[in-house]
Scaffold this motif. Structure first.
Motif, short mmCIF file in Angstrom:
data_model
loop_
_atom_site.label_atom_id
_atom_site.label_comp_id
_atom_site.label_asym_id
_atom_site.label_seq_id
_atom_site.Cartn_x
_atom_site.Cartn_y
_atom_site.Cartn_z
N UNK A 136 0.81 -1.22 0.00
CA UNK A 136 0.00 0.00 0.00
C UNK A 136 0.84 1.27 0.00
N UNK A 137 2.05 1.19 0.51
CA UNK A 137 2.90 2.38 0.58
C UNK A 137 4.16 2.07 1.36
N UNK A 138 4.96 3.12 1.60
CA UNK A 138 6.24 2.95 2.27
C UNK A 138 6.28 3.76 3.55
N UNK A 139 6.90 3.18 4.58
CA UNK A 139 7.12 3.91 5.82
C UNK A 139 8.27 4.90 5.67
N UNK A 140 9.22 4.58 4.79
CA UNK A 140 10.38 5.45 4.57
C UNK A 140 11.05 4.98 3.28
N UNK A 141 11.91 5.82 2.74
CA UNK A 141 12.66 5.46 1.54
C UNK A 141 13.91 6.33 1.48
N UNK A 142 15.01 5.74 1.03
CA UNK A 142 16.25 6.49 0.91
C UNK A 142 17.13 5.85 -0.16
N UNK A 144 21.27 5.13 -1.05
CA UNK A 144 22.69 5.12 -0.68
C UNK A 144 23.43 4.43 -1.82
N UNK A 145 23.96 3.24 -1.60
CA UNK A 145 24.50 2.47 -2.73
C UNK A 145 23.37 2.05 -3.65
N UNK A 146 22.23 1.69 -3.06
CA UNK A 146 21.05 1.26 -3.82
C UNK A 146 19.84 2.09 -3.40
N UNK A 147 18.76 1.92 -4.15
CA UNK A 147 17.47 2.45 -3.73
C UNK A 147 16.89 1.53 -2.65
N UNK A 148 16.42 2.12 -1.54
CA UNK A 148 15.92 1.36 -0.40
C UNK A 148 14.52 1.85 -0.04
N UNK A 149 13.60 0.91 0.20
CA UNK A 149 12.28 1.27 0.70
C UNK A 149 12.03 0.48 1.98
N UNK A 150 11.33 1.13 2.93
CA UNK A 150 11.07 0.55 4.25
C UNK A 150 9.57 0.30 4.37
N UNK A 151 9.21 -0.94 4.75
CA UNK A 151 7.81 -1.29 4.97
C UNK A 151 7.53 -1.33 6.47
N UNK A 152 6.25 -1.43 6.81
CA UNK A 152 5.84 -1.34 8.20
C UNK A 152 6.14 -2.60 9.01
N UNK A 179 17.01 -2.98 -6.06
CA UNK A 179 16.14 -2.43 -5.02
C UNK A 179 16.27 -3.24 -3.75
N UNK A 180 16.38 -2.53 -2.61
CA UNK A 180 16.39 -3.15 -1.28
C UNK A 180 15.05 -2.85 -0.62
N UNK A 181 14.41 -3.88 -0.07
CA UNK A 181 13.16 -3.73 0.68
C UNK A 181 13.42 -4.24 2.09
N UNK A 182 13.06 -3.45 3.10
CA UNK A 182 13.40 -3.80 4.48
C UNK A 182 12.27 -3.42 5.43
N UNK A 183 12.34 -3.95 6.64
CA UNK A 183 11.35 -3.64 7.69
C UNK A 183 11.94 -4.07 9.03
N UNK A 184 11.44 -3.51 10.14
CA UNK A 184 11.91 -3.98 11.46
C UNK A 184 11.44 -5.40 11.72
N UNK A 185 12.24 -6.14 12.47
CA UNK A 185 11.89 -7.53 12.79
C UNK A 185 10.76 -7.56 13.81
N UNK A 186 10.02 -8.65 13.80
CA UNK A 186 8.98 -8.84 14.81
C UNK A 186 9.61 -9.01 16.19
#
Length: 346
Positions: A136-142, A144-152, A179-186
């Protein structure tokens, strides 16, 4: 030529990220290096050559499709093989690469790899990328070496079913399709964050465990959690863990390796180095003899029974089958000679 296949960022076979390591006495032509990497069909093949200084090597990385400017897991694998099998008396090896000097150290916990720390910049990720990832969307994006998007959530990363072709068309520039996709661990997990890495621009739909991507992620999550070091898990099909510590100018990754294969490449590769682009020669064969024209037997001619005249053909009809094979009944009359013109003098 020796070759190792090493599973990096894991202590168990069939997990982590596999890389081939090929030490060379001197560089082979680029076309040969690419042909070997293509034949290996691993995400990366690392080629190393000595510089003449003890513990110092040149290092290059090739995917099955192209040479890449940086690869973390293949660097860790190459360093581990040099320190454990080629130069077991050393504790540190330094690689000269397109990305600068990279250092691998042997430690009681595994091997460390120092990667350059890239400047991080905010990124307004396009909405079409969210649709390509099915989120649905991204919590953050930045970037650096690659494009990174952060999910909830971790589940959003793990369960994501991305459109790989769309990623390749949306992410442009020097790191196209990466593309790097990341999120905090449970809560309660033995790691701090989770990630996945897609690189169709380099011929890799999804990379199993990506050290260079962790060099982007570790500073981000260290800053966000206010921690000096973090542990990440890359949630690919194979999966792999690594610990990362950020310094002012670098990111130090700690990982283990498991050796899957020790082998030898055919020595003729060096001799055939300049012939990889040639097509194989076809085996010789005898030339075919030209066939002589055969005269059809008389049974293929139209029969004319005794007492019957041959049927007359219409004016514009083609001759009956076999007509051209019958001998002529009479010779045609020779053409009349042209009249002679005699010129006489007066």
């Amino acid at each position: 030529m020796k070759i190792w296949i090493v599973h990096a960022f894991t202590d168990r076979l069939f997990t982590g990220n596999p890389a081939a390591v090929v030490p060379l006495e001197r560089w082979l032509p680029d076309a040969t290096l690419q042909a070997i990497a293509t034949e290996n069909r691993l995400s990366e093949t690392a080629f190393v050559t000595p510089t003449g200084l003890k513990g110092n090597y040149q290092l290059r990385w090739f995917t099955p499709a192209t040479e890449v400017p940086l690869c973390g897991h293949a660097t860790l694998a190459a360093g581990a093989m040099l320190l454990s099998e080629l130069e077991p008396g050393l504790e540190v090896v330094v690689f000269d690469t397109h990305a600068g000097a990279l250092v691998v150290r042997a430690t009681p916990e595994g091997y460390t790899l120092d990667l350059p720390k890239k400047q991080r910049a905010p990124w307004d990720a396009p909405g079409e990328l969210a649709r390509a990832l099915g989120v649905n969307g991204f919590a953050d994006a930045f970037v650096a070496e690659y494009a990174n998007v952060v999910l909830e959530s971790e589940a959003a990363v793990v369960n994501m079913k991305p459109d790989i072709a769309a990623i390749n068309s949306i992410i442009r520039g020097p790191r196209q399709g990466m593309l790097v996709v990341t999120a905090p661990a449970d809560e309660g997990k033995p790691y701090d964050f989770v990630s996945r890495f897609f690189a169709p621009g380099a011929g890799i739909d999804e990379d199993p465990v990506t050290g260079s991507a962790f060099a982007d992620l570790a500073p981000y999550w260290c800053d966000r959690f206010d921690m000096e070091s973090v542990v990440g898990y890359q949630a690919s099909k194979r999966g792999g863990y690594m610990r990362a510590i950020q310094t002012l100018s670098s990111v130090r990754l700690l990982g283990q390796v498991a050796v899957y294969l020790r082998g030898e490449l055919d020595p003729s590769l060096a001799r055939l180095a300049n012939r990889v682009d040639e097509h194989p020669e076809a085996p010789p064969r005898k030339k075919r003899r030209a066939r002589k024209a055969r005269q059809l037997p008389a049974i293929f001619e139209d029969p004319v029974l005794p007492g019957m005249d041959a049927p007359s053909a219409p004016a514009n009809a083609s001759p009956p089958p076999g007509e051209h094979l019958r001998p002529p009944t009479s010779h045609p009359a020779p053409p009349e000679a042209a009249p002679r013109i005699v010129v006489t003098g007066k």
